[in-house]
Motif scaffolding. Structure first.
Motif, PDB file in Angstrom:
ATOM      1  N   GLY A  72      -2.446   7.304  -4.469  1.00  0.00           N
ATOM      2  CA  GLY A  72      -2.791   7.486  -3.067  1.00  0.00           C
ATOM      3  C   GLY A  72      -1.998   8.630  -2.472  1.00  0.00           C
ATOM      4  O   GLY A  72      -0.973   9.048  -3.024  1.00  0.00           O
ATOM      5  N   THR A  73      -2.495   9.147  -1.361  1.00  0.00           N
ATOM      6  CA  THR A  73      -1.768  10.183  -0.635  1.00  0.00           C
ATOM      7  C   THR A  73      -1.648   9.764   0.831  1.00  0.00           C
ATOM      8  O   THR A  73      -2.524   9.071   1.370  1.00  0.00           O
ATOM      9  CB  THR A  73      -2.465  11.561  -0.702  1.00  0.00           C
ATOM     10  N   VAL A  74      -0.554  10.194   1.440  1.00  0.00           N
ATOM     11  CA  VAL A  74      -0.318   9.943   2.854  1.00  0.00           C
ATOM     12  C   VAL A  74       0.148  11.253   3.475  1.00  0.00           C
ATOM     13  O   VAL A  74       1.138  11.833   3.021  1.00  0.00           O
ATOM     14  CB  VAL A  74       0.747   8.846   3.075  1.00  0.00           C
ATOM     15  N   GLU A  75      -0.572  11.703   4.479  1.00  0.00           N
ATOM     16  CA  GLU A  75      -0.141  12.868   5.240  1.00  0.00           C
ATOM     17  C   GLU A  75       0.558  12.354   6.492  1.00  0.00           C
ATOM     18  O   GLU A  75       0.039  11.487   7.202  1.00  0.00           O
ATOM     19  CB  GLU A  75      -1.333  13.735   5.631  1.00  0.00           C
ATOM     20  N   THR A  80       0.848  -1.190   0.000  1.00  0.00           N
ATOM     21  CA  THR A  80       0.000   0.000   0.000  1.00  0.00           C
ATOM     22  C   THR A  80       0.887   1.245   0.000  1.00  0.00           C
ATOM     23  O   THR A  80       2.081   1.181   0.316  1.00  0.00           O
ATOM     24  CB  THR A  80      -0.913   0.058   1.245  1.00  0.00           C
ATOM     25  N   ALA A  81       0.277   2.376  -0.317  1.00  0.00           N
ATOM     26  CA  ALA A  81       1.020   3.645  -0.282  1.00  0.00           C
ATOM     27  C   ALA A  81       1.493   3.942   1.145  1.00  0.00           C
ATOM     28  O   ALA A  81       2.619   4.412   1.342  1.00  0.00           O
ATOM     29  CB  ALA A  81       0.145   4.776  -0.808  1.00  0.00           C
ATOM     30  N   GLU A  82       0.666   3.659   2.134  1.00  0.00           N
ATOM     31  CA  GLU A  82       1.082   3.911   3.517  1.00  0.00           C
ATOM     32  C   GLU A  82       2.276   3.051   3.907  1.00  0.00           C
ATOM     33  O   GLU A  82       3.219   3.531   4.534  1.00  0.00           O
ATOM     34  CB  GLU A  82      -0.063   3.664   4.502  1.00  0.00           C
ATOM     35  N   ARG A  83       2.259   1.788   3.521  1.00  0.00           N
ATOM     36  CA  ARG A  83       3.396   0.919   3.853  1.00  0.00           C
ATOM     37  C   ARG A  83       4.661   1.398   3.142  1.00  0.00           C
ATOM     38  O   ARG A  83       5.759   1.332   3.695  1.00  0.00           O
ATOM     39  CB  ARG A  83       3.099  -0.539   3.490  1.00  0.00           C
ATOM     40  N   LEU A  84       4.517   1.902   1.903  1.00  0.00           N
ATOM     41  CA  LEU A  84       5.694   2.459   1.222  1.00  0.00           C
ATOM     42  C   LEU A  84       6.181   3.696   1.971  1.00  0.00           C
ATOM     43  O   LEU A  84       7.380   3.865   2.179  1.00  0.00           O
ATOM     44  CB  LEU A  84       5.395   2.798  -0.236  1.00  0.00           C
ATOM     45  N   MET A  86      -5.370   8.676   1.882  1.00  0.00           N
ATOM     46  CA  MET A  86      -6.479   8.686   0.938  1.00  0.00           C
ATOM     47  C   MET A  86      -6.102   7.733  -0.194  1.00  0.00           C
ATOM     48  O   MET A  86      -5.034   7.878  -0.803  1.00  0.00           O
ATOM     49  CB  MET A  86      -6.744  10.082   0.378  1.00  0.00           C
ATOM     50  N   ASN A  87      -6.965   6.777  -0.444  1.00  0.00           N
ATOM     51  CA  ASN A  87      -6.722   5.751  -1.458  1.00  0.00           C
ATOM     52  C   ASN A  87      -5.405   5.046  -1.124  1.00  0.00           C
ATOM     53  O   ASN A  87      -5.084   4.889   0.035  1.00  0.00           O
ATOM     54  CB  ASN A  87      -6.748   6.348  -2.861  1.00  0.00           C
ATOM     55  N   GLY A  88      -4.694   4.572  -2.116  1.00  0.00           N
ATOM     56  CA  GLY A  88      -3.407   3.934  -1.858  1.00  0.00           C
ATOM     57  C   GLY A  88      -3.468   2.484  -1.437  1.00  0.00           C
ATOM     58  O   GLY A  88      -2.460   1.924  -1.002  1.00  0.00           O
ATOM     59  N   ASP A 145       4.449  -0.098 -12.901  1.00  0.00           N
ATOM     60  CA  ASP A 145       4.613  -1.533 -13.145  1.00  0.00           C
ATOM     61  C   ASP A 145       4.108  -2.372 -11.963  1.00  0.00           C
ATOM     62  O   ASP A 145       4.728  -3.342 -11.557  1.00  0.00           O
ATOM     63  CB  ASP A 145       6.077  -1.868 -13.447  1.00  0.00           C
ATOM     64  N   GLY A 146       2.985  -1.936 -11.376  1.00  0.00           N
ATOM     65  CA  GLY A 146       2.366  -2.686 -10.288  1.00  0.00           C
ATOM     66  C   GLY A 146       2.929  -2.409  -8.909  1.00  0.00           C
ATOM     67  O   GLY A 146       2.425  -2.945  -7.927  1.00  0.00           O
ATOM     68  N   HIS A 147       3.974  -1.598  -8.803  1.00  0.00           N
ATOM     69  CA  HIS A 147       4.604  -1.311  -7.508  1.00  0.00           C
ATOM     70  C   HIS A 147       4.377   0.149  -7.121  1.00  0.00           C
ATOM     71  O   HIS A 147       4.438   1.035  -7.971  1.00  0.00           O
ATOM     72  CB  HIS A 147       6.113  -1.580  -7.568  1.00  0.00           C
ATOM     73  N   TRP A 148       4.153   0.382  -5.821  1.00  0.00           N
ATOM     74  CA  TRP A 148       3.987   1.740  -5.345  1.00  0.00           C
ATOM     75  C   TRP A 148       5.290   2.511  -5.460  1.00  0.00           C
ATOM     76  O   TRP A 148       6.370   1.967  -5.237  1.00  0.00           O
ATOM     77  CB  TRP A 148       3.501   1.756  -3.890  1.00  0.00           C
ATOM     78  N   SER A 149       5.154   3.776  -5.814  1.00  0.00           N
ATOM     79  CA  SER A 149       6.302   4.645  -6.026  1.00  0.00           C
ATOM     80  C   SER A 149       5.978   6.034  -5.460  1.00  0.00           C
ATOM     81  O   SER A 149       4.857   6.524  -5.619  1.00  0.00           O
ATOM     82  CB  SER A 149       6.565   4.735  -7.537  1.00  0.00           C
ATOM     83  N   TYR A 150       6.956   6.651  -4.806  1.00  0.00           N
ATOM     84  CA  TYR A 150       6.791   8.017  -4.287  1.00  0.00           C
ATOM     85  C   TYR A 150       6.885   8.984  -5.458  1.00  0.00           C
ATOM     86  O   TYR A 150       7.875   8.982  -6.184  1.00  0.00           O
ATOM     87  CB  TYR A 150       7.877   8.310  -3.248  1.00  0.00           C
ATOM     88  N   LEU A 151       5.852   9.816  -5.655  1.00  0.00           N
ATOM     89  CA  LEU A 151       5.851  10.777  -6.739  1.00  0.00           C
ATOM     90  C   LEU A 151       6.397  12.131  -6.284  1.00  0.00           C
ATOM     91  O   LEU A 151       7.391  12.632  -6.798  1.00  0.00           O
ATOM     92  CB  LEU A 151       4.453  10.941  -7.321  1.00  0.00           C
ATOM     93  N   ASP A 152       5.744  12.716  -5.279  1.00  0.00           N
ATOM     94  CA  ASP A 152       6.199  14.014  -4.769  1.00  0.00           C
ATOM     95  C   ASP A 152       5.463  14.307  -3.474  1.00  0.00           C
ATOM     96  O   ASP A 152       4.589  13.546  -3.052  1.00  0.00           O
ATOM     97  CB  ASP A 152       5.989  15.141  -5.780  1.00  0.00           C
ATOM     98  N   GLY A 153       5.818  15.425  -2.861  1.00  0.00           N
ATOM     99  CA  GLY A 153       5.186  15.797  -1.607  1.00  0.00           C
ATOM    100  C   GLY A 153       5.080  17.299  -1.461  1.00  0.00           C
ATOM    101  O   GLY A 153       5.871  18.047  -2.018  1.00  0.00           O
ATOM    102  N   GLN A 154       4.095  17.706  -0.697  1.00  0.00           N
ATOM    103  CA  GLN A 154       3.864  19.112  -0.389  1.00  0.00           C
ATOM    104  C   GLN A 154       4.129  19.301   1.093  1.00  0.00           C
ATOM    105  O   GLN A 154       3.432  18.742   1.932  1.00  0.00           O
ATOM    106  CB  GLN A 154       2.417  19.486  -0.721  1.00  0.00           C
TER     107      GLN A 154
END
Length: 140
Positions: A100-103, A41-45, A91-93, A127-136
């Motif tokens: 997804g987003t993680v605050e 999940t995005a949170e686990r990443l 949110m999502n992820g 390619d099926g794996h979660w990846s960090y895009l960017d952050g605010q």
């Protein structure tokens, strides 16, 4: 597969995971760092990336960074000691999402002064794996 990263902390395979989950580092984020599994999940990443900052695993951080926003290199500051992670919202992820987003708020001590980083991070699947895009950044 990569070896367990050298750590300036006590994050051995049997130590509590720095990400705050009630598992050992080896069973939690360590398995992602070693390449034994991908974060589901995005949170686990997000948690595993925080732990990578703790154990100074720049290779993992770069591997899990989206190719369009990934820096060419990452120089981690060994003088910055990460002391805790608070997940504020997600949110999502999940396994069923593509984005997804993680605050979060990540606490650290640098030059003897405690501080924190508050960020809303965006994650996408590549390619099926979660990846960090960017952050605010949201301030301290």
């Amino acid at each position: 597969m990569s070896q367990m990263p050298r750590s300036r902390t006590k994050s051995s395979a049997t130590a509590p995971c720095p990400c705050g989950r009630e598992q050992s580092y080896g069973d939690c984020c360590g398995r992602f760092h070693r390449g034994d599994a991908a974060a589901p999940t995005a949170e686990r990443l997000m948690r595993s990336r925080y732990s990578a900052f703790v154990v100074l695993d720049a290779d993992y951080l770069l591997r899990t960074w989206h190719p369009t926003t990934r820096p060419g290199a990452l120089d981690l500051d060994p003088g910055q000691h990460w002391t805790g992670l608070d997940i504020l919202s997600t949110m999502n992820g999940s396994a069923f999402h593509q984005e997804g987003t993680v605050e979060f708020r990540a606490h650290f001590v640098h030059e003897g002064r405690p501080d924190s980083q508050h960020e809303v991070s965006r994650f996408v699947r590549v390619d099926g794996h979660w990846s960090y895009l960017d952050g605010q950044n949201s301030g301290s």
